[in-house]
Design a protein around this motif. Sequence first.
Motif, short mmCIF file in Angstrom:
data_model
loop_
_atom_site.label_atom_id
_atom_site.label_comp_id
_atom_site.label_asym_id
_atom_site.label_seq_id
_atom_site.Cartn_x
_atom_site.Cartn_y
_atom_site.Cartn_z
N UNK A 162 1.20 -1.50 -0.39
CA UNK A 162 -0.09 0.11 0.34
C UNK A 162 0.23 0.84 0.18
N UNK A 163 2.13 1.15 0.65
CA UNK A 163 2.83 2.25 0.71
C UNK A 163 3.73 2.73 -1.08
N UNK A 164 3.75 1.73 -1.49
CA UNK A 164 4.96 1.39 -3.46
C UNK A 164 4.11 2.28 -3.99
N UNK A 165 4.64 3.12 -4.60
CA UNK A 165 3.96 3.70 -5.97
C UNK A 165 4.57 3.02 -7.38
N UNK B 213 10.21 -5.52 5.39
CA UNK B 213 9.14 -5.54 6.44
C UNK B 213 8.70 -3.71 7.82
N UNK B 214 10.09 -3.35 7.26
CA UNK B 214 10.42 -1.97 7.79
C UNK B 214 8.62 -0.43 6.90
N UNK B 215 8.96 -1.56 6.12
CA UNK B 215 7.61 -0.71 4.51
C UNK B 215 6.30 -1.38 5.73
N UNK B 216 5.79 -2.52 6.04
CA UNK B 216 4.73 -3.51 6.92
C UNK B 216 4.81 -2.57 8.00
N UNK C 266 1.02 4.22 10.08
CA UNK C 266 -0.54 4.82 9.18
C UNK C 266 -1.45 4.02 9.35
N UNK C 267 -1.62 2.81 10.42
CA UNK C 267 -2.97 2.10 9.54
C UNK C 267 -3.29 1.90 8.17
N UNK C 268 -1.93 1.52 7.59
CA UNK C 268 -2.59 1.60 5.96
C UNK C 268 -2.04 -0.42 5.95
N UNK C 269 -2.59 -0.78 6.89
CA UNK C 269 -1.92 -2.52 6.75
C UNK C 269 -3.04 -3.19 6.00
N UNK C 270 -1.78 -4.22 5.07
CA UNK C 270 -1.91 -4.57 4.34
C UNK C 270 -3.14 -5.47 4.27
#
Length: 458
Positions: free
Chosen positions: A369-372, A445-448, A454-458
């Motif tokens: 969710x954080x990768x563009x 792991x860092x991005x997770x 941020x409340x954006x878990x996969x």
Amino acid sequence: MPPLPNSIEARDIAFHLHPYTNARRHEEIGPIVMAKGDGVYVEDVDGKRYIEAMAGLWSVAVGFSEKRLVEAASRQMAELPYYHAFTHKTHAPVVDLAEKLIQLAPVPMSKVHFTNSGSEANDLIVKLLRYRANGMGEPHRKKIISRLRGYHGVTLASASLTGLPNNHRSFDLPMEGILHTTCPHHWREAHEGESEEAFATRCADDLEAMIAAEGPETIAAFIAEPLMGAGGVVVPPATYWEKVQAVLRRHDILLVADEVICGFGRTGEMFGSTYYDMKPDIMTVSKALSSSYLPISAVLVNERVYGPIADESAKIGTFGHGFTTSGHPVAAAVALENLKIIEERDLVANARERGVRLQAGLRTLSDHPLVGEVRGVGLIAGVELVTDKKARIAVQPPGALAARAFGLIQERGVISRAIGDTLAFCPPLIIDDSQIDTIVETVRLGLDELAGEMGMGR
């Protein structure tokens, strides 16, 4: 927790002005003090070990603590620890290195001039282009076109060539005569539905329009990295270099390839120019030239560039440029040994083969969710972070998202680099598959963890 009095950390805060650092923030948090390096790893004074996934600053090709480089430096230090190259003087290491670089060059080159950093080398190129123009009786032909987000150094002239706002702000840059054309980042700059090939055509058309507006007779050169590094690891779109070089040929404008990051194997070819079929008239090399064990850089020029410069030096009586340590014998000896290691161990092939694994591994993060976007070639890659994939934007201020991700990944033992909201990776060319897998999993792991915060878990 504040550093202990008289500790390295406290003395660093007291006495050291750091590059690329918020000085007031540094006073608050202090430094991480590195104590050792070995292979792809570095270790801090507290004994924590990290994979140096940026090879220092895009540069330690053969890894840390390579004994052959230490021994090469020691031998040369004992024999001739210093000499210069002014007024017809020379020494064996600088001659051997110049000859080796001419042999390795991807296109025919005539001469090599040595400097101490990529910034100094690109600064010199600005001077060379002016000197050459005057020698050719074309004093009007002195403008240089660079690109937005291109990186070419931090001296007055090379920072002007650089197309990044933070290298210009408060320094009153860029200087006159430096122009910046379109950044070739398809994901970020292309129009809706515009293919890579169509975007490349538009980039070439933008360049041609700039040349026409300025007057082709006023443009000396176009400078560019084969693949952009410090601007966020920007891979040029398909057909870009073919189309841009056609524009330059049409207007008799020199091509300068800044190989400071791409050179000596990073893309899986010895030079980025080879990877992209570029035919430069001038090349800049540094960083992996000596694996940054000692400061050294070089400018390679072809006969078309060298001839008018040599003629002008005869007319004036000298080529009035040089540094005390240009072509330093110890640095040259280390660079020669470094190039031998790259060839003997076939590290260019290792970069090509391990690069496939690095690129594939990082691309498994594309659905995070954080990768563009994930992009790169060989052993250089960028992971651009966003909080809105559709709008391709991240939280404000710019860079805050990647800075937090960088910190979480570093805490887990992998050093990357946050460039805006892109995490950059550029490990030593000696890296193996298991170490690449560790980098990828640590980033995941860092991005997770960040997504969870941020409340954006996969």
